[in-house]
Design an enzyme around this catalytic site. Structure first.
Site, short mmCIF file in Angstrom:
data_model
loop_
_atom_site.label_atom_id
_atom_site.label_comp_id
_atom_site.label_asym_id
_atom_site.label_seq_id
_atom_site.Cartn_x
_atom_site.Cartn_y
_atom_site.Cartn_z
CG ASN A 10 45.98 32.70 45.22
OD1 ASN A 10 46.62 31.72 44.83
ND2 ASN A 10 45.87 32.99 46.52
CB CYS A 11 47.01 31.54 39.43
SG CYS A 11 46.72 32.95 38.34
N PRO A 12 49.90 32.16 40.42
CG PRO A 12 51.60 30.58 40.21
CD PRO A 12 50.11 30.73 40.13
#
Length: 471
Positions: A10-12
């Site tokens: 996941n990432c921001p």
């Protein structure tokens, strides 16, 4: 026997890093004959979700995150060997990560009262993820609110040609909904920073505290505490609730702690703190900062926007990029969208310029780089910078040096034309959507940046190649 790997990425923003990291891990694992399944937690939700059977049969777990995962998610991997890494590292060294997985992965043991990485029975300190990851968790949940709100505001403005909306009309409705989106941005940011640290019991206190910190009528201040207040509230509530949860209580009270006692006590304390100290102090800072930025001369704005542009392209989605992004986005809520305009311009430049450079000078790039050049350029047009990362990893001095100079130039041109952006958008479509203005200034700044970047990266890589040939 083939090694079986499962993982989470996941990432921001939940757009580029999430899926590129998953693809990179999959490619490297399959290259070695390993079985792999990666769960992506992107902007559209969880995809390729790991089942209990997937986890049970796995030899190793890779958790590659940009915004962390909460304790409940982590509990799924009880008793498994886990490698916990930053999602940006995957794009730089996916092969090394897969190769060293048996050596680097650590046994995970946990229970509801204590958690441990490794073979000792120490508690997992979620702050070890780093404050930055907690901030990015908040940002990831905040972005959809400001995106939706900003676009609806832009549509409303376009409907009345920049004039005043009339109550009861569709334009008025869209304007008010857009304003609500911007207002909710603040408590959402604080709430999910706290949630990243201490889970559900911290969510309500942080959201309520951040909302209060931006009610100038209640606080008796000239302005709200803005995004700085949200960050402060989120961190304070998160770490307070984390500590509160560690207090041992009788079993009869344990059930009441998470949904009654902790949220109530935390809300009371943060409200008092915000009302008497935090709100007035940070609101004063934000008002002073806004007045200062609005009073800057063109020369000063050139310097600030140059710095922002350089930060955006320096690590393309990493902590430096996100720091500049968060600051610029936060200033939008304070009425200054010029800095976010610089972000809008410079986000597009690296992948597009590199894609064009691979077409103009393919001899300077590897076969893989040339093959991926066109897709990098197309994806980059929509404001996704990450396709440029592999090029930067292979030749950081040439690529990042060219990008920084080009971003600085584009930022200056953006200031000349007063390019602004009021919400996260979709690259070259932003002026069409209406969230970037003026359209002409944006496209001119973008073209200037891309042209400079293309010329410089070809020049720098050409010089490097000639030096290598003469050795």
């Amino acid at each position: 026997m083939s090694i079986k790997i499962v993982g989470i990425t996941n990432c921001p923003a939940g757009i580029a890093h999430t899926y590129m990291a998953a693809e990179a891990l999959k490619k490297e694992a399959e290259k070695r004959g390993y079985q792999i399944k990666i769960e992506t937690q992107g902007a559209i939700g969880v995809e390729n979700e790991l089942t209990d059977e997937d986890i049970e049969n796995a030899d190793y777990v890779i958790i590659a995150t940009g915004r962390g995962i909460n304790d409940e998610e982590l509990l799924r991997f009880e008793g498994k060997k886990i490698l916990n890494i930053d999602v940006t590292d995957v794009l730089k060294k996916a092969g090394e990560i897969i190769e060293t997985l048996p050596k680097e992965a650590k046994l995970y043991k946990s229970n509801r009262k204590s958690n441990a990485f490794g073979n000792t029975q120490k508690k997992v300190d979620r702050s070890s993820q780093g404050v930055f990851k907690h901030l990015m968790n908040g940002v990831s949940f905040m972005i959809p609110f400001i995106t939706a709100g900003g676009i609806l505001l832009a549509i409303s403005t376009a409907m009345v040609s920049g004039g005043k909306t009339t109550p009861g009309t569709l334009a008025y409705l869209l304007e008010q909904v857009g304003v609500i989106g911007f207002q909710l941005m603040i408590p959402i940011l604080a709430g999910y920073i706290a949630f990243s640290i201490a889970d559900k019991p911290s969510l309500a206190p942080a959201m309520i505290g951040a909302w209060l910190a931006n009610q100038k009528d209640i606080l008796g201040t000239k302005g709200g505490a803005g995004f700085l207040g949200a960050i402060a509230v989120g961190l304070i509530v998160g770490y307070f609730v984390k500590w509160f949860k560690s207090i041992k209580v009788p079993k009869t009270m344990a059930a009441l702690m998470s949904f009654l006692i902790i949220p109530t006590v935390a809300t009371l304390l943060i409200s008092v703190l915000v009302f008497y100290i935090l709100g007035p102090v940070i609101a004063g800072i934000m008002v002073a900062l806004t007045l200062f930025l609005n009073s800057l001369s063109n020369t000063s704005l050139f310097i600030i926007c140059t710095i922002i542009g350089i930060m955006i392209v320096s690590d393309m989605g990493g902590p430096i990029n996100k720091t500049a992004y968060l600051f610029s986005l936060g200033m939008v809520a304070q009425g200054n969208a010029l800095f976010f305009g610089t972000v809008a311009i410079t986000n597009v430049i690296p992948p597009v310029a590199l894609g064009i450079a691979t077409i103009l000078a393919p001899r300077l790039f590897s076969e893989d780089e040339v093959a991926n050049g066109k897709s990098a350029a197309v994806v980059g047009l929509f404001g996704i910078t990450e396709p440029a990362i592999p090029y930067a990893v292979n030749d950081p001095i040439s690529v990042i040096g060219a990008q920084m100079i080009a971003a600085a130039a584009a930022g200056i041109v953006g200031v000349i034309f007063r390019v602004t952006r009021i919400a996260p958008g979709a690259g070259i479509l932003d002026p069409i959507i209406g969230i970037v203005k003026p359209a002409g200034g944006y496209y001119i700044a973008l073209i200037v940046g891309i042209v400079i970047n293309v010329l410089l990266v070809i020049t720098f890589k050409g010089i490097k190649q000639k030096r290598a040939m003469t050795k």
